[in-house]
Design a protein around this motif. Structure first.
Motif, mmCIF file in Angstrom:
data_model
loop_
_atom_site.group_PDB
_atom_site.id
_atom_site.type_symbol
_atom_site.label_atom_id
_atom_site.label_comp_id
_atom_site.label_asym_id
_atom_site.label_seq_id
_atom_site.Cartn_x
_atom_site.Cartn_y
_atom_site.Cartn_z
ATOM 1 N N LEU A 151 0.816 -1.205 0.000
ATOM 2 C CA LEU A 151 0.000 0.000 0.000
ATOM 3 C C LEU A 151 0.854 1.262 0.000
ATOM 4 O O LEU A 151 2.027 1.229 0.411
ATOM 5 C CB LEU A 151 -0.933 0.007 1.219
ATOM 6 N N GLU A 152 0.228 2.375 -0.428
ATOM 7 C CA GLU A 152 0.962 3.647 -0.453
ATOM 8 C C GLU A 152 1.408 4.052 0.945
ATOM 9 O O GLU A 152 2.410 4.740 1.116
ATOM 10 C CB GLU A 152 0.073 4.747 -1.067
ATOM 11 N N SER A 153 0.678 3.623 1.969
ATOM 12 C CA SER A 153 1.021 3.970 3.360
ATOM 13 C C SER A 153 2.293 3.268 3.824
ATOM 14 O O SER A 153 2.844 3.598 4.868
ATOM 15 C CB SER A 153 -0.128 3.553 4.280
ATOM 16 N N GLY A 154 2.747 2.278 3.061
ATOM 17 C CA GLY A 154 3.914 1.496 3.480
ATOM 18 C C GLY A 154 3.505 0.152 4.067
ATOM 19 O O GLY A 154 4.327 -0.753 4.188
ATOM 20 N N ALA A 155 2.228 0.030 4.453
ATOM 21 C CA ALA A 155 1.744 -1.251 4.996
ATOM 22 C C ALA A 155 1.595 -2.263 3.861
ATOM 23 O O ALA A 155 1.607 -1.890 2.677
ATOM 24 C CB ALA A 155 0.404 -1.039 5.687
ATOM 25 N N SER A 156 1.445 -3.527 4.210
ATOM 26 C CA SER A 156 1.181 -4.527 3.171
ATOM 27 C C SER A 156 0.255 -5.611 3.713
ATOM 28 O O SER A 156 0.142 -5.809 4.926
ATOM 29 C CB SER A 156 2.485 -5.126 2.651
ATOM 30 N N ILE A 157 -0.426 -6.281 2.780
ATOM 31 C CA ILE A 157 -1.381 -7.332 3.144
ATOM 32 C C ILE A 157 -1.068 -8.537 2.265
ATOM 33 O O ILE A 157 -0.885 -8.377 1.053
ATOM 34 C CB ILE A 157 -2.829 -6.879 2.829
ATOM 35 N N ASP A 158 -1.024 -9.713 2.843
ATOM 36 C CA ASP A 158 -0.838 -10.919 2.033
ATOM 37 C C ASP A 158 -2.205 -11.512 1.720
ATOM 38 O O ASP A 158 -3.018 -11.740 2.626
ATOM 39 C CB ASP A 158 0.035 -11.945 2.772
ATOM 40 N N ALA A 159 -2.467 -11.732 0.420
ATOM 41 C CA ALA A 159 -3.797 -12.172 -0.002
ATOM 42 C C ALA A 159 -3.705 -13.450 -0.818
ATOM 43 O O ALA A 159 -2.728 -13.666 -1.543
ATOM 44 C CB ALA A 159 -4.446 -11.084 -0.850
ATOM 45 N N ASP A 160 -4.742 -14.283 -0.686
ATOM 46 C CA ASP A 160 -4.792 -15.495 -1.515
ATOM 47 C C ASP A 160 -5.077 -15.130 -2.966
ATOM 48 O O ASP A 160 -4.505 -15.682 -3.884
ATOM 49 C CB ASP A 160 -5.875 -16.438 -0.985
ATOM 50 N N ARG A 161 -6.038 -14.204 -3.123
ATOM 51 C CA ARG A 161 -6.379 -13.766 -4.479
ATOM 52 C C ARG A 161 -6.662 -12.265 -4.453
ATOM 53 O O ARG A 161 -7.140 -11.733 -3.444
ATOM 54 C CB ARG A 161 -7.581 -14.543 -5.019
ATOM 55 N N VAL A 162 -6.377 -11.606 -5.584
ATOM 56 C CA VAL A 162 -6.540 -10.143 -5.668
ATOM 57 C C VAL A 162 -7.386 -9.810 -6.883
ATOM 58 O O VAL A 162 -7.216 -10.404 -7.952
ATOM 59 C CB VAL A 162 -5.159 -9.438 -5.780
#
Ligand SMILES: Cc1cc2nc3c(=O)[nH]c(=O)nc-3n(C[C@H](O)[C@H](O)[C@H](O)COP(=O)(O)OP(=O)(O)OC[C@H]3O[C@@H](n4cnc5c(N)ncnc54)[C@H](O)[C@@H]3O)c2cc1C
Length: 410
Positions: A151-162
């Motif tokens: 993300l632009e905020s620097g955070a991230s998320i791990d996803a099975d599908r996008v």
């Protein structure tokens, strides 16, 4: 652990997809990420604030004709979810809809907020978690097969599908290029033509119910109502031409010659005969040509075109010479105008171009280049004429992609 499904873009396509995914797979965690401070910004301003949700066109074969790009690919999807399904979807969820005389469908409230409230409350009811000011910056495929959504905020998320539904977004197209997708260069569609011409001066607001517009060098021809504006020409005939000719016109830098047949029921030769018989008709002979508009052409326009054909103000029909009749018929059936640019059609505009359609499976809206990545809405190289067709593409692709990413394809 529950599967994590991330939908990027809180517009029409993203909301529809997220709701479909969450309803189809209640045990999954569905996260809807919106870059800006508010969801559904385009829905809010759409249709002049009334939101033209879809169109009352219920035959998929007829429906695809309204898509200059994407029609062929949408034929299959439209057999699974099309305009009637959209109407049923909203009506089942308490939104009363009405069909206007031209086939466009609006909420009875004439207020796009009705659609926004419905989508937001359905997303909440289905358990979609949503976040504004949460823009996607990059997508990384991990060795595990999961997607890391940065993300632009620097955070991230791990996803099975996008699922990507960011509309026309250069940033996302760049990310997709990096993943091996081909992006068809974006160009505007659905615009009006800028024309500076003395024939149109003082005629702003005048409309003609049916004209034929041609651009022979571009191989373009449309028919329909025409509207004269302060800047040039607009109305359905022009908007349709801007959509079908979007790419050719961009190549010309929106400068070209167009021809208007103000009386498409006639070709020039037939009209000469018709005008000649008027000239000989005793009930017409003594009538002033320029004071009596005919064939449904508004008087102000008739006078302006007549002046261009050099018909004298005082001339009666019987005074017209053969060359004058010929010139008059030519002006009425083949008025040439020089287009010098384009203006935004404030009611609706879209971008042609986006993710190349050959790289997407239209049975699931999944990428054929990388697995686990889905697309919906205007991010794809799909666009339509005005009338609710652009939202319909967003609802249909969102519905199919949402179900597929939830592991429950329709
Ligand atoms: C003035 C106007 C009026 C219109 N009226 C109509 C109408 O009445 N009927 C009709 O059928 N069509 C209409 N259209 C066209 C219609 O709005 C679009 O076809 C439709 O909104 C496309 O939906 P979408 O969800 O694909 O994209 P969008 O509506 O553009 O939504 C995409 C969302 O993704 C967000 N986003 C972008 N990048 C990121 C990122 N990196 N991370 C997270 N989020 C991101 C955006 O902020 C946006 O909220 C209109 C268009 C305009 C401009």
């Amino acid at each position: 652990m529950a599967e994590c499904l991330v939908v990027v873009g809180g517009g029409a396509a993203g909301f529809f997809a997220a709701i479909a995914a969450a309803e189809a797979n209640p045990s999954a965690r569905v996260l809807l990420l919106e870059k800006s401070a508010q969801y559904l910004g385009k829905v809010r301003i759409s249709g002049g604030g009334r939101c033209n949700v879809t169109h009352s066109c219920f035959d998929p074969r007829e429906l695809v004709e309204f898509y200059p790009r994407g029609g062929q690919e949408l034929l299959g999807p439209f057999t699974r979810f099309a305009c009637g399904d959209t109407m049923e979807w909203f009506e089942d969820r308490g939104v009363e809809l009405k069909v206007e005389s031209d086939g466009r469908v609006f909420p009875v409230s004439d207020n796009s907020e009705t659609i926004i409230q419905c989508l937001e409350s359905m997303a909440d009811a289905a358990g979609v978690s949503r976040e504004t000011q949460s823009g996607l910056k990059n997508l990384v495929r991990l060795d595990s097969g999961m997607w890391r959504v940065e993300l632009e905020s620097g955070a991230s998320i791990d996803a099975d599908r996008v699922l990507l539904a960011p509309g026309s977004s250069k940033k996302i197209w760049d990310v997709l290029s990096g993943l091996g997708h081909r992006i068809v260069p974006p160009v505007p569609s659905l615009f009006t033509f800028n024309i500076r011409d003395p024939r149109l001066a003082e005629l702003s607001g005048v409309s003609v119910s049916n004209v034929r517009v041609t651009v022979p060098v571009g191989g373009l021809e449309t028919e329909g109502p025409l509207l004269i504006t302060h800047w040039g020409l607009s109305g359905p005939a022009v908007l349709k031409m801007s959509a079908f000719g979007a790419r050719w016109m961009a190549d010309q830098d929106h400068r070209f010659t167009m021809y208007v047949n103000w009386l498409p029921q006639f070709e020039a030769e037939d009209l000469i005969e018709e005008l000649n018989s008027l000239r000989k008709d005793v009930s017409h002979q003594r009538k002033r040509v320029l004071s009596n508009a005919m064939f449904g052409i508004p008087l102000r326009l008739w006078r302006s075109l007549g002046a261009f054909a050099r018909i004298p103000e005082s001339a009666n029909w019987s005074d017209l010479s053969k060359p004058q009749l010929r010139k008059w018929a030519e002006v009425l059936t083949e008025s040439a105008f020089t287009v010098v640019g384009k203006s935004t059609n404030k009611d609706e505009f879209v971008t042609a171009g986006g993710i190349s359609l050959s790289e997407v499976s239209f049975s699931t809206m999944e990428s054929r280049v990388v697995s686990g990545l889905y697309f919906a809405g205007e991010v794809l190289d799909i666009d339509a004429l005005t009338g609710g067709f652009n939202f319909q593409a967003a609802w249909t692709t969102g519905w199919i992609a949402g179900h597929a990413m939830a592991g429950s394809p329709i």
